[in-house]
Design a protein around this motif. Structure first.
Motif, PDB file in Angstrom:
ATOM      1  N   MET A 129     -88.214  15.980  45.887  1.00 35.37           N
ATOM      2  CA  MET A 129     -88.031  15.610  47.430  1.00 35.37           C
ATOM      3  C   MET A 129     -89.477  14.972  47.936  1.00 35.37           C
ATOM      4  N   LEU A 130     -89.103  14.148  48.628  1.00 38.12           N
ATOM      5  CA  LEU A 130     -90.260  13.231  49.155  1.00 38.12           C
ATOM      6  C   LEU A 130     -90.557  13.734  50.886  1.00 38.12           C
ATOM      7  N   GLY A 131     -91.675  14.028  51.111  1.00 35.17           N
ATOM      8  CA  GLY A 131     -91.813  14.340  52.419  1.00 35.17           C
ATOM      9  C   GLY A 131     -91.667  12.970  53.297  1.00 35.17           C
ATOM     10  N   ARG A 132     -91.017  13.426  54.658  1.00 32.65           N
ATOM     11  CA  ARG A 132     -90.745  12.165  55.536  1.00 32.65           C
ATOM     12  C   ARG A 132     -91.947  11.498  55.708  1.00 32.65           C
ATOM     13  N   GLU A 133     -92.985  11.946  55.794  1.00 32.56           N
ATOM     14  CA  GLU A 133     -94.147  10.751  55.969  1.00 32.56           C
ATOM     15  C   GLU A 133     -94.296   9.963  54.798  1.00 32.56           C
ATOM     16  N   GLU A 134     -94.142  10.520  53.737  1.00 30.30           N
ATOM     17  CA  GLU A 134     -94.410   9.734  52.507  1.00 30.30           C
ATOM     18  C   GLU A 134     -93.206   8.851  52.135  1.00 30.30           C
ATOM     19  N   ALA A 135     -91.844   9.212  52.241  1.00 29.37           N
ATOM     20  CA  ALA A 135     -90.929   8.126  52.446  1.00 29.37           C
ATOM     21  C   ALA A 135     -91.064   7.158  53.371  1.00 29.37           C
ATOM     22  N   ALA A 151     -79.681   4.746  36.826  1.00 26.64           N
ATOM     23  CA  ALA A 151     -79.329   6.003  37.576  1.00 26.64           C
ATOM     24  C   ALA A 151     -80.780   6.346  38.213  1.00 26.64           C
ATOM     25  N   ALA A 152     -81.785   6.110  37.620  1.00 25.92           N
ATOM     26  CA  ALA A 152     -83.044   6.476  38.441  1.00 25.92           C
ATOM     27  C   ALA A 152     -83.264   5.582  39.327  1.00 25.92           C
ATOM     28  N   ALA A 153     -82.896   4.323  39.413  1.00 25.98           N
ATOM     29  CA  ALA A 153     -83.011   3.035  40.453  1.00 25.98           C
ATOM     30  C   ALA A 153     -82.246   3.703  41.634  1.00 25.98           C
ATOM     31  N   ARG A 154     -81.117   4.050  41.465  1.00 20.52           N
ATOM     32  CA  ARG A 154     -80.139   4.576  42.542  1.00 20.52           C
ATOM     33  C   ARG A 154     -80.780   5.644  43.267  1.00 20.52           C
ATOM     34  N   THR A 158     -82.255   6.346  47.259  1.00 23.57           N
ATOM     35  CA  THR A 158     -81.590   7.360  48.067  1.00 23.57           C
ATOM     36  C   THR A 158     -82.888   8.182  48.674  1.00 23.57           C
ATOM     37  N   LEU A 159     -83.831   8.301  47.600  1.00 18.49           N
ATOM     38  CA  LEU A 159     -84.808   9.639  47.880  1.00 18.49           C
ATOM     39  C   LEU A 159     -85.838   8.905  48.982  1.00 18.49           C
ATOM     40  N   ALA A 160     -85.861   7.512  48.981  1.00 23.36           N
ATOM     41  CA  ALA A 160     -86.847   6.754  49.750  1.00 23.36           C
ATOM     42  C   ALA A 160     -86.233   5.881  50.992  1.00 23.36           C
ATOM     43  N   GLU A 161     -84.801   6.021  50.945  1.00 26.86           N
ATOM     44  CA  GLU A 161     -84.022   5.322  51.929  1.00 26.86           C
ATOM     45  C   GLU A 161     -84.351   4.024  51.526  1.00 26.86           C
ATOM     46  N   LEU A 162     -84.512   3.408  50.768  1.00 32.30           N
ATOM     47  CA  LEU A 162     -84.747   1.996  50.562  1.00 32.30           C
ATOM     48  C   LEU A 162     -83.337   1.087  50.356  1.00 32.30           C
ATOM     49  N   PRO A 163     -83.385   0.007  50.734  1.00 29.28           N
ATOM     50  CA  PRO A 163     -82.117  -0.738  50.671  1.00 29.28           C
ATOM     51  C   PRO A 163     -81.312  -0.873  49.086  1.00 29.28           C
ATOM     52  N   ASP A 164     -79.997  -0.833  49.481  1.00 30.58           N
ATOM     53  CA  ASP A 164     -79.280  -0.878  48.291  1.00 30.58           C
ATOM     54  C   ASP A 164     -79.696  -2.053  47.387  1.00 30.58           C
ATOM     55  N   ALA A 165     -79.632  -1.709  46.070  1.00 30.62           N
ATOM     56  CA  ALA A 165     -79.926  -2.670  45.034  1.00 30.62           C
ATOM     57  C   ALA A 165     -81.666  -3.089  44.998  1.00 30.62           C
TER      58      ALA A 165
END
Length: 348
Positions: A129-135, A151-154, A158-165
């Protein structure tokens, strides 16, 4: 779309190791640094003194306390590396991230200084889990992202809400050691390499050892379960893993989750059959072609080990195919140089 300017040439690379100890991720990153040096790149290492690998003047207390949240070290990491970057600037940086959020302060300092940076993630746990501020801080960084498996990249996206790919894949290579001739012990030896904790499946060791007797289960490593795993044999930290693999009938890795584990890569290089959980082998497509995928329970592991012992010709065939399924060092270095020149400069 073509980038508006040609990519930078990296002559001096700063490798940042923010971990509190030198584990598999750090060993793999240091091996990559040696490969880049052989290609003519100047690579300097910033790490805590305890890791005993920092370049002169770059032994900085960047690590968090192993028993405390990594976020506590963030302000100190940011201040220490920021002060360094005000006096000296490398062409690019590679940050070795054992887990998401570890080393965030170093990444913030590099981003603020405008140093092209690739943040390579070795393990993105399913339960992390990442804290909201960390993400939010991670999303605001201007740098490139990479992980050792798709799998780790995807999961990182998701974890940090980074753009797809947006997270590139940089697989770890086979270790460069010359394998020793295989001389499996009698009675047979099942070898487990790694930290002695529940995530690595060490808690299964006593019952596995009982079920495979008179074969033996030996554990190379240390951790919180150390001293509690008899009748499995605890070897402690072992420097010469290739010598152990030459004696083992199989390597065991019943992990809950992995990135691209060094123990498996070492076994692949040594020609030692691999028995592992599906979670430990997620970095590879069709791992059943070259490894034995076992249930993560003592009877499943014991039954799989018995199957390996009963089929030596199949074990030899699979071990040969394992090398074909692995990345070579030169291919990894080619890929790393591309990512340093492209993803770090022009994060998507």
């Amino acid at each position: 779309m073509e980038h508006p300017f040609p990519p930078l040439t990296v002559e001096t690379l700063l490798l940042v190791l923010p971990a509190p100890e030198r584990g598999g991720a750090e060993r793999q990153s240091l091996a990559a640094a040696e490969g880049l040096r052989r290609r003519g790149m100047r690579v300097l290492v910033a790490a805590s003194p305890a890791l005993a690998c920092a370049s002169p003047g770059l032994a900085l207390p960047l690590a968090h306390h192993p028993g405390r949240p990594a976020a506590e070290a963030r302000p100190r990491q940011r201040a220490l590396l920021g002060a360094l970057l005000r006096r000296w600037r490398p062409d690019a940086a590679l940050v070795c991230c054992p887990l998401p959020g570890e080393g965030l302060g170093t990444m913030e300092a590099l981003s603020e200084a405008g140093v092209p940076t690739l943040a390579l993630h070795h393990l993105v746990r399913r339960d992390w889990m990442l804290g909201r501020e960390e993400a939010a801080a991670m999303r605001g960084l201007r740098l490139g992202w990479a992980a050792v498996s798709a799998a780790a990249a995807r999961r990182l996206e998701t974890l940090a809400e980074l753009p797809d790919a947006s997270v590139a894949v940089l697989p770890n290579p086979l270790p460069g050691f010359v394998p020793l001739p295989r001389q499996p012990d009698s009675p047979p030896l099942l070898l487990q390499v790694g930290r002695l904790d529940g995530r690595k499946g060490a808690h299964l060791a006593p019952e596995v050892a009982r079920r495979i007797a008179p074969s033996r289960l030996a554990l190379a490593g240390a951790g919180p379960l150390g001293g509690t795993l008899a009748p499995a044999v605890e070897l402690g930290a072992v420097a010469d893993i290739p010598a152990l693999l030459a004696r083992a009938s199989a390597l065991l890795l019943p992990s809950e989750h992995e990135g691209q584990p060094l123990a498996v890569l070492e076994a692949m290089a040594a020609g030692c059959p691999v028995i592992a959980s599906a979670e430990a082998l997620e970095a590879w497509d069709a791992p059943g072609d070259w490894a034995w995928v076992a249930r993560r329970d003592p009877e499943g592991i014991a039954a799989t080990f018995r199957a390996v012992l009963a089929a030596p010709e199949e074990a030899a065939r699979k071990a040969a195919r394992a090398r074909e399924a692995a990345y070579g060092e030169e291919a990894m270095l080619d890929r790393l140089e591309v990512l340093l020149l492209r993803e770090a400069l022009w994060p998507r």
